[in-house]
Design a protein around this motif. Structure first.
Motif, short mmCIF file in Angstrom:
data_model
loop_
_atom_site.label_atom_id
_atom_site.label_comp_id
_atom_site.label_asym_id
_atom_site.label_seq_id
_atom_site.Cartn_x
_atom_site.Cartn_y
_atom_site.Cartn_z
N TYR A 1 -4.62 0.46 6.11
CA TYR A 1 -4.32 -0.52 7.15
C TYR A 1 -2.94 -0.27 7.73
CZ TYR A 1 -8.12 -3.12 4.92
OH TYR A 1 -9.32 -3.50 4.40
N ALA B 1 0.23 -1.98 9.74
CA ALA B 1 0.82 -3.32 9.79
C ALA B 1 2.09 -3.33 10.62
CB ALA B 1 1.10 -3.82 8.38
N TRP C 1 -1.99 -7.14 11.23
CA TRP C 1 -2.72 -6.11 10.49
C TRP C 1 -3.88 -5.58 11.32
CZ3 TRP C 1 -0.84 -5.08 5.59
CH2 TRP C 1 0.09 -5.99 5.10
#
Length: 120
Positions: free
Chosen positions: A91, A93, A110
């Motif tokens: 992910y 961010a 996110w």
């Protein structure tokens, strides 16, 4: 704030490489990459500030490199010498403050994640 969009995930054999990309409407002071493997908690992998300062979790030091292209509003994670333990959803961010670190508390936005699978 537009949600970051990750790309570049895939399946590779151990020892291989992948480069993840994260594109967003604008890069903030602190950008980072996290990952979450099945049955495990999300962990911070790397972070980078607008002046190029970087930090990594110990397990990826020397193998992963985070970088950013402010003109393209894109952050990259170059992953080399991949191991099966690197298998996870990765992910991107974004932080929204002028402090930066690898922990969750430094980030507010996110992406949806991109899957990385490393086979032995």
């Amino acid at each position: 704030q537009v949600q970051p969009v990750e790309s570049g995930g895939g399946s590779v054999q151990a020892g291989g490489s992948l480069r993840l990309s994260c594109t967003t409407s604008r890069l903030t002071y602190c950008m980072g990459w996290f990952r979450q493997a099945p049955g495990k908690e999300r962990e911070g992998v790397a972070r980078i500030t607008s002046n190029g300062s970087t930090d990594y979790v110990n397990t990826v030091k020397g193998r992963f490199t985070i970088s950013r292209d402010n003109a393209k509003n894109t952050v990259y994670l170059q992953m080399n010498a991949l191991k099966p333990d690197d298998t996870a959803t990765y992910y991107c961010a974004e932080g929204d403050r002028d402090i930066c670190g690898i922990g969750d508390r430094f980030f507010s936005y996110w992406g949806q994640g991109t899957q990385v699978t490393v086979s032995s």
